[in-house]
Write an enzyme that holds these catalytic residues in place. Structure first.
Site, short mmCIF file in Angstrom:
data_model
loop_
_atom_site.label_atom_id
_atom_site.label_comp_id
_atom_site.label_asym_id
_atom_site.label_seq_id
_atom_site.Cartn_x
_atom_site.Cartn_y
_atom_site.Cartn_z
N ASP A 1 0.87 -1.25 -0.10
CA ASP A 1 0.02 -0.05 0.03
C ASP A 1 0.86 1.37 0.13
OD1 ASP A 1 0.88 -0.43 2.74
OD2 ASP A 1 -1.01 -1.18 3.29
N ASN B 1 -7.94 -3.15 14.32
CA ASN B 1 -9.57 -3.20 13.92
C ASN B 1 -9.63 -4.35 12.91
OD1 ASN B 1 -8.37 -2.07 11.40
ND2 ASN B 1 -9.62 -0.44 11.56
N HIS C 1 -7.76 -5.17 10.03
CA HIS C 1 -7.43 -4.58 8.58
C HIS C 1 -5.98 -5.20 8.32
CE1 HIS C 1 -5.18 -1.08 10.22
NE2 HIS C 1 -4.25 -1.44 9.42
N GLU D 1 -9.93 -1.69 5.46
CA GLU D 1 -10.39 -1.16 6.57
C GLU D 1 -11.96 -2.20 6.76
OE1 GLU D 1 -8.82 0.21 8.84
OE2 GLU D 1 -7.98 2.14 8.22
#
Length: 257
Positions: free
Chosen positions: A66, A135, A137, A142
């Site tokens: 990313d 979370n 990811h 996400e």
């Protein structure tokens, strides 16, 4: 999904380096490289093996997961600069075979498509290294991300921006958008190695390994992947319900090998 329980974060790093070493020594490899704090000890161990044991990455190609939208590759917190600093500049992987999305591309959507096509043109990723967000990811996918998504532009959640703010100078805003390989892109890798350490990752680990496959925990898509190894230290594994079963399975597999 193969869950490996380690006694410490240092042991996680060595186990990850063992898997990368095995693949690289088999011949030319396309590696997927994650950035962030969790993989850094594994990269340091691979650097040590390169310097002291002759482990070579000369035949490898690497793709990062990313990049922040709006950051040039020269920015100190771009993921290209980070992976060069943390790993690539210390080994013999040719820098021209390090592929990263262009965060400063004038058309981020077109850049996402170009990057996806470049992975395909390289024959796909042989071994993908992943970290895990608090979370759930992976990459910058996400909660709510499509489980079949390909490389795309995404908005970062407040939680992820807060988690990543420590990498930026005081007062410098964490970018709100990113380019990321999608969950479908990641899942196309032939082998996946995910590392998680520390109590802050325990809930995400539980949801990824034992929860339902759901966009609420994007990493849970790895339950469908036939060759995923999850490396955990004691703290990250603390909320797993079937902890002793994973220990028994790992012991039996070691005895068999």
């Amino acid at each position: 999904m193969h869950v490996i329980l380690c006694d410490s974060a240092a042991e996680v790093a060595v186990a990850a380096a063992d898997l990368v070493t095995r693949r690289v020594r088999r011949g030319p490899a396309v590696l997927g490289l994650a950035t962030g704090g969790t993989p850094q000890p594994a990269y340091r161990e691979l650097i040590r093996r390169h310097r002291e044991e002759g482990l070579s990455f000369a035949g490898a190609t690497a793709f990062t997961l990313d990049e922040y939208v709006g950051l040039a590759s020269e920015h100190t917190q771009s993921y290209r600069a980070t992976i060069l600093r943390d790993f690539v500049s210390h080994v013999d992987l040719p820098v021209e075979r390090l592929r990263t999305p262009r965060g400063d591309a004038p058309d981020p959507a077109a850049e996402a498509q170009r990057y996806e096509e470049s992975i395909t043109a390289a024959g796909g990723v042989d071994l993908q290294i992943l970290g895990l967000g608090t979370n759930g990811h992976i990459g910058f996918n996400e909660p709510g991300s499509s489980l079949s998504s390909r490389t795309t532009v995404r908005a970062l959640t407040r939680q992820t921006r807060a988690d990543n703010s420590r990498f930026f100078n005081h007062g410098e805003e964490v970018p709100r958008l990113c380019l990321t390989q999608g969950l479908g892109t990641i899942s196309a890798a032939r082998e996946i190695v995910l590392l998680a350490v520390g109590s802050g990752k325990a809930r995400a680990v539980r949801d990824m390994v034992e929860g339902p496959v759901s966009a609420r925990c994007p990493a849970s898509v790895l339950q469908f992947h036939p060759h995923t190894t999850v490396l955990l230290d004691r703290e990250a594994a603390a909320e797993l319900e079937y902890l002793e079963d994973y220990r028994d399975a790992a012991r039996l597999l070691r005895e068999q090998s």
